[in-house]
Motif scaffolding. Structure first.
Motif, PDB file in Angstrom:
ATOM      1  N   MET A 128       0.853  -1.191   0.000  1.00 46.65           N
ATOM      2  CA  MET A 128       0.000   0.000   0.000  1.00 46.65           C
ATOM      3  C   MET A 128       0.888   1.239   0.000  1.00 46.65           C
ATOM      4  N   SER A 129       0.639   2.185  -0.858  1.00 48.70           N
ATOM      5  CA  SER A 129       1.464   3.378  -0.969  1.00 48.70           C
ATOM      6  C   SER A 129       1.138   4.365   0.141  1.00 48.70           C
ATOM      7  N   ASN A 130       2.026   5.369   0.296  1.00 48.80           N
ATOM      8  CA  ASN A 130       1.761   6.434   1.258  1.00 48.80           C
ATOM      9  C   ASN A 130       0.424   7.091   0.987  1.00 48.80           C
ATOM     10  N   GLN A 131       0.097   7.250  -0.292  1.00 46.52           N
ATOM     11  CA  GLN A 131      -1.134   7.939  -0.651  1.00 46.52           C
ATOM     12  C   GLN A 131      -2.369   7.110  -0.307  1.00 46.52           C
ATOM     13  N   THR A 132      -2.295   5.811  -0.549  1.00 47.43           N
ATOM     14  CA  THR A 132      -3.502   4.995  -0.502  1.00 47.43           C
ATOM     15  C   THR A 132      -4.155   4.986   0.867  1.00 47.43           C
ATOM     16  N   ALA A 133      -3.370   4.742   1.923  1.00 51.97           N
ATOM     17  CA  ALA A 133      -3.960   4.624   3.250  1.00 51.97           C
ATOM     18  C   ALA A 133      -4.430   5.973   3.777  1.00 51.97           C
ATOM     19  N   LEU A 134      -3.598   6.985   3.685  1.00 55.85           N
ATOM     20  CA  LEU A 134      -3.917   8.279   4.272  1.00 55.85           C
ATOM     21  C   LEU A 134      -5.018   9.014   3.517  1.00 55.85           C
ATOM     22  N   LEU A 135      -5.125   8.773   2.235  1.00 52.53           N
ATOM     23  CA  LEU A 135      -6.041   9.559   1.422  1.00 52.53           C
ATOM     24  C   LEU A 135      -7.346   8.847   1.102  1.00 52.53           C
ATOM     25  N   ARG A 136      -7.564   7.688   1.674  1.00 52.97           N
ATOM     26  CA  ARG A 136      -8.852   7.045   1.415  1.00 52.97           C
ATOM     27  C   ARG A 136      -9.907   7.605   2.373  1.00 52.97           C
ATOM     28  N   PRO A 137     -11.154   7.635   1.984  1.00 52.46           N
ATOM     29  CA  PRO A 137     -12.211   8.238   2.802  1.00 52.46           C
ATOM     30  C   PRO A 137     -12.501   7.432   4.062  1.00 52.46           C
ATOM     31  N   ALA A 138     -13.180   8.082   4.998  1.00 48.51           N
ATOM     32  CA  ALA A 138     -13.528   7.442   6.264  1.00 48.51           C
ATOM     33  C   ALA A 138     -14.745   8.140   6.859  1.00 48.51           C
ATOM     34  N   THR A 139     -15.275   7.568   7.915  1.00 46.95           N
ATOM     35  CA  THR A 139     -16.454   8.148   8.582  1.00 46.95           C
ATOM     36  C   THR A 139     -16.247   8.165  10.091  1.00 46.95           C
ATOM     37  N   ILE A 140     -16.930   9.102  10.740  1.00 43.75           N
ATOM     38  CA  ILE A 140     -17.133   9.075  12.185  1.00 43.75           C
ATOM     39  C   ILE A 140     -18.616   9.316  12.383  1.00 43.75           C
ATOM     40  N   GLY A 141     -19.281   8.359  13.008  1.00 45.89           N
ATOM     41  CA  GLY A 141     -20.732   8.471  13.138  1.00 45.89           C
ATOM     42  C   GLY A 141     -21.356   8.579  11.764  1.00 45.89           C
ATOM     43  N   SER A 142     -22.198   9.583  11.579  1.00 50.32           N
ATOM     44  CA  SER A 142     -22.864   9.767  10.288  1.00 50.32           C
ATOM     45  C   SER A 142     -22.092  10.701   9.363  1.00 50.32           C
ATOM     46  N   LYS A 143     -20.929  11.208   9.809  1.00 49.67           N
ATOM     47  CA  LYS A 143     -20.153  12.164   9.032  1.00 49.67           C
ATOM     48  C   LYS A 143     -19.116  11.439   8.174  1.00 49.67           C
ATOM     49  N   SER A 144     -19.020  11.859   6.926  1.00 52.41           N
ATOM     50  CA  SER A 144     -18.045  11.290   5.991  1.00 52.41           C
ATOM     51  C   SER A 144     -16.914  12.292   5.762  1.00 52.41           C
ATOM     52  N   PHE A 145     -15.697  11.764   5.633  1.00 51.35           N
ATOM     53  CA  PHE A 145     -14.517  12.603   5.444  1.00 51.35           C
ATOM     54  C   PHE A 145     -13.727  12.094   4.248  1.00 51.35           C
ATOM     55  N   SER A 146     -13.172  13.027   3.499  1.00 53.85           N
ATOM     56  CA  SER A 146     -12.520  12.676   2.233  1.00 53.85           C
ATOM     57  C   SER A 146     -11.202  11.947   2.415  1.00 53.85           C
ATOM     58  N   ASN A 147     -10.576  12.085   3.576  1.00 47.27           N
ATOM     59  CA  ASN A 147      -9.319  11.378   3.836  1.00 47.27           C
ATOM     60  C   ASN A 147      -9.113  11.242   5.342  1.00 47.27           C
ATOM     61  N   ARG A 148      -7.955  10.676   5.720  1.00 45.51           N
ATOM     62  CA  ARG A 148      -7.668  10.386   7.131  1.00 45.51           C
ATOM     63  C   ARG A 148      -6.806  11.461   7.795  1.00 45.51           C
ATOM     64  N   LEU A 149      -6.618  12.583   7.142  1.00 42.91           N
ATOM     65  CA  LEU A 149      -5.730  13.636   7.631  1.00 42.91           C
ATOM     66  C   LEU A 149      -6.533  14.715   8.356  1.00 42.91           C
ATOM     67  N   VAL A 150      -6.170  14.946   9.614  1.00 42.47           N
ATOM     68  CA  VAL A 150      -6.898  15.852  10.498  1.00 42.47           C
ATOM     69  C   VAL A 150      -5.968  16.985  10.916  1.00 42.47           C
ATOM     70  N   LEU A 151      -6.464  18.209  10.863  1.00 40.85           N
ATOM     71  CA  LEU A 151      -5.722  19.322  11.424  1.00 40.85           C
ATOM     72  C   LEU A 151      -5.865  19.270  12.936  1.00 40.85           C
ATOM     73  N   ALA A 152      -4.737  19.152  13.636  1.00 38.56           N
ATOM     74  CA  ALA A 152      -4.772  19.135  15.098  1.00 38.56           C
ATOM     75  C   ALA A 152      -5.075  20.530  15.632  1.00 38.56           C
ATOM     76  N   PRO A 153      -5.773  20.617  16.763  1.00 36.60           N
ATOM     77  CA  PRO A 153      -6.053  21.936  17.355  1.00 36.60           C
ATOM     78  C   PRO A 153      -4.778  22.566  17.900  1.00 36.60           C
ATOM     79  N   MET A 154      -4.557  23.839  17.561  1.00 39.58           N
ATOM     80  CA  MET A 154      -3.355  24.556  17.997  1.00 39.58           C
ATOM     81  C   MET A 154      -3.748  25.954  18.432  1.00 39.58           C
ATOM     82  N   SER A 155      -3.369  26.341  19.636  1.00 41.12           N
ATOM     83  CA  SER A 155      -3.716  27.664  20.157  1.00 41.12           C
ATOM     84  C   SER A 155      -2.934  28.734  19.418  1.00 41.12           C
ATOM     85  N   ARG A 156      -3.645  29.629  18.729  1.00 41.49           N
ATOM     86  CA  ARG A 156      -2.996  30.692  17.952  1.00 41.49           C
ATOM     87  C   ARG A 156      -3.249  32.084  18.533  1.00 41.49           C
TER      88      ARG A 156
END
Length: 370
Positions: free
Chosen positions: A1-29
């Motif tokens: 499996m390539s770097n792209q395949t796992a990280l960029l495949r879609p996923a869900t949490i509950g009823s919400k769908s997401f285009s990939n597995r990459l999440v912006l972490a919360p950062m205090s600005r």
């Protein structure tokens, strides 16, 4: 499996769908108005990550009451109508870029660098000194006052009210911050929770405020609205902290938040990154354990701008998503760079030369281009 395949495949949490597995972490600005109202600059900032391809954004922690919860100066809140309207502008900017965004909700407790006197589960002075650059207060922490039971109930209500406001502002969900040494983590931690009432003593009782917040937020928001939790072993004030009883503590914590209705678990890893602090002191991988124990979606964190490691975490089913923080600041288009194979800009603390705010970063970026 390539770097792209796992990280960029879609996923869900509950009823919400997401285009990939990459999440912006919360950062205090620390880029809000002095009263905590989010700004147009913040809307542009978050929209940039959505435009850059992140499947999910977790916006920085918003304080939940006007009494003792604020952590830093110019931190955004979600207490007033003005706060809610400001966040609605942020959400609308993200949605115009087809992004998904949830809001982290936080109470500083003993580690506030803003309030005149902090309050916490017990009068235990935090170790270390206040974070540089986050003001307005600096230097050693003071010994906090002890919260009464009525205070604790009011804090629970404040989190619930903020979650309701977050849904009204258009967020896809909230993340309850029980990590990194902030208030809810202070309740969880035996060294900072010396209480002998229903909010202290056993680990289950030390978790009571967090689980009450999770269950009440679920009850008071719609079924499609996500309510997750951020956990960690390490704390900003004790970087090398591990849960004392290892996997058994993890079993109790993960089971309790799942039973309370959490839709996801976000396990933050600080010193040493994912391979160090997402492991129990007895050696077990905690994100994999959380997945298998609860069946919930799990977000891994810590040094996962290492794309090979991030891909392995997803491909080996150690977690469902990975969150990226500091590296994302200089690579808001990180998912698009992964997809195209373009190199990432290396993170440098030099970017905080003028401060930690979004405007300070823009000033530094302009200087680099000159």
């Amino acid at each position: 499996m390539s770097n792209q395949t796992a990280l960029l495949r879609p996923a869900t949490i509950g009823s919400k769908s997401f285009s990939n597995r990459l999440v912006l972490a919360p950062m205090s600005r620390t880029s809000a108005e002095p009263d905590g109202t989010p700004t147009a600059e913040m809307a542009s900032y978050y929209a940039g990550f959505a435009r850059g391809g992140f499947g999910l954004l977790i916006a920085e922690g918003a304080f939940v009451d006007a009494n003792y919860s604020q952590c830093y100066g110019n931190q955004p809140g979600l207490v007033t109508d003005s706060h809610e309207a400001g966040w609605r502008t942020v959400v609308e900017a993200v949605k115009r870029e087809n992004g998904k965004i949830i809001l982290q909700l936080i109470h500083a407790g003993a580690v506030s660098q803003f309030v005149e006197r902090a309050f916490a589960p017990s009068p235990v002075r935090p170790m270390g000194e206040m974070l540089q650059g986050y003001g307005p207060r600096q230097g050693p922490y003071d010994t906090p006052g002890e919260l009464s039971v009525n205070d604790i109930r009011a804090i629970c209500s404040a989190f619930v009210d903020a979650a309701k406001r977050a849904e009204a502002a258009g967020f896809d969900g909230v993340e309850i911050h029980c990590a990194n040494g902030y208030l809810l983590d202070q309740f969880l931690t035996p060294e900072t929770n010396l209480r002998n009432d229903t909010y202290g003593g056993t680990l289950e009782d030390r978790l009571r405020l967090t689980t009450d917040i999770l269950s009440m937020c679920q009850q008071k928001t719609s079924p499609d609205f996500l309510v997750g939790v951020r956990l960690s072993q390490a704390k900003a004030t004790v970087q090398d902290y591990f849960w004392p009883n290892g996997l058994e503590d993890a079993r109790v914590i993960f089971s309790a938040v799942a039973e309370a209705g959490a839709n996801f678990i976000h396990l933050a890893s600080d010193k040493g990154g994912y391979t160090y602090h997402s492991t129990a002191k007895t050696g077990e991988n905690l994100t994999a354990f959380a997945r298998s124990l609860t069946g919930l979606q799990v977000i891994a964190n810590g040094g996962l701008q290492d794309i090979g490691l991030a891909n392995q975490v997803i491909a080996d089913q150690l977690a469902d998503f990975v969150s990226i923080g500091k590296a994302a600041m200089l690579n808001p288009d990180l998912p698009k760079k992964i997809a195209s194979g373009a190199p990432l800009r290396d993170f440098t603390f030099e970017m905080f030369k003028y401060g930690v705010s979004v405007n300070a970063q823009l000033k530094w970026e302009a200087e680099q281009r000159a």
